[in-house]
Write a protein that holds these residues in place. Structure first.
Motif, PDB file in Angstrom:
ATOM      1  N   ASN A  16      17.155  26.826  -4.170  1.00  0.00           N
ATOM      2  CA  ASN A  16      18.346  26.462  -4.785  1.00  0.00           C
ATOM      3  C   ASN A  16      19.506  27.232  -4.228  1.00  0.00           C
ATOM      4  O   ASN A  16      19.426  28.566  -3.928  1.00  0.00           O
ATOM      5  N   TYR A  17      20.669  26.699  -4.137  1.00  0.00           N
ATOM      6  CA  TYR A  17      21.819  27.577  -3.406  1.00  0.00           C
ATOM      7  C   TYR A  17      22.680  27.401  -4.333  1.00  0.00           C
ATOM      8  O   TYR A  17      23.020  26.670  -5.078  1.00  0.00           O
ATOM      9  N   LEU A  18      23.793  28.524  -3.896  1.00  0.00           N
ATOM     10  CA  LEU A  18      24.910  28.699  -4.671  1.00  0.00           C
ATOM     11  C   LEU A  18      26.010  29.406  -3.742  1.00  0.00           C
ATOM     12  O   LEU A  18      25.743  30.641  -3.397  1.00  0.00           O
ATOM     13  N   TRP A  19      27.101  28.570  -3.170  1.00  0.00           N
ATOM     14  CA  TRP A  19      28.168  29.123  -2.691  1.00  0.00           C
ATOM     15  C   TRP A  19      29.257  29.647  -3.519  1.00  0.00           C
ATOM     16  O   TRP A  19      29.621  29.116  -4.602  1.00  0.00           O
ATOM     17  N   SER A  20      29.801  30.864  -3.139  1.00  0.00           N
ATOM     18  CA  SER A  20      31.153  31.144  -3.757  1.00  0.00           C
ATOM     19  C   SER A  20      32.077  31.769  -2.822  1.00  0.00           C
ATOM     20  O   SER A  20      31.671  32.010  -1.822  1.00  0.00           O
ATOM     21  N   LEU A  21      33.356  31.869  -3.299  1.00  0.00           N
ATOM     22  CA  LEU A  21      34.382  32.583  -2.563  1.00  0.00           C
ATOM     23  C   LEU A  21      34.625  33.800  -3.011  1.00  0.00           C
ATOM     24  O   LEU A  21      34.924  34.170  -4.141  1.00  0.00           O
ATOM     25  N   ALA A  22      33.939  34.893  -2.259  1.00  0.00           N
ATOM     26  CA  ALA A  22      33.937  36.289  -2.544  1.00  0.00           C
ATOM     27  C   ALA A  22      35.680  36.856  -2.617  1.00  0.00           C
ATOM     28  O   ALA A  22      35.819  37.657  -3.333  1.00  0.00           O
TER      29      ALA A  22
END
Length: 117
Positions: A16-22
């Motif tokens: 399961n993936y989750l991208w975020s803008l750090a």
């Protein structure tokens, strides 16, 4: 180019993936997007390939993207990040043609540039 759509790829198996803008920052007066939803196509935020919207990034800005992947079988987590720095377009220069006019496909033009930053 800030106006082109592009993608960032993460790779793992059965995750399961989750991208975020750090983080995002810019030295220009333009405001930079503050969330992943401002930058990426929403249907890709939970996929291994994050698609950045055309026009979603600001020239001269820096962006750090984080990816978390979690194994549904073991709960083990993996983390990765990438920082992207966009160049600013050239500015302040001149383009000159010699001769200043002529016939297409028959006149030989000499082009010169100067003063570009």
């Amino acid at each position: 180019a800030p106006n082109a759509q592009f993608s960032i790829h993460g790779k793992s198996t059965d995750e399961n993936y989750l991208w975020s803008l750090a983080s995002s920052s810019s030295s220009s007066s333009s405001s930079t997007p503050s969330t992943i939803n401002d930058i990426a196509r929403s249907e890709t935020i939970r996929k291994p390939i994050l698609v950045i919207k055309a026009g979603g990034l600001v020239a001269g800005a820096s962006y750090t993207f984080d990816l978390v992947s979690v194994s549904p079988r073991t709960g083990a987590e993996g983390h990765a990040s990438i920082t992207i720095l966009l160049d600013t377009p050239p500015s302040g220069g001149n383009l000159t043609a010699n001769p200043a006019s002529g016939q297409a496909m028959s006149t030989l033009f000499n082009l010169a540039t100067s003063g570009w930053v």
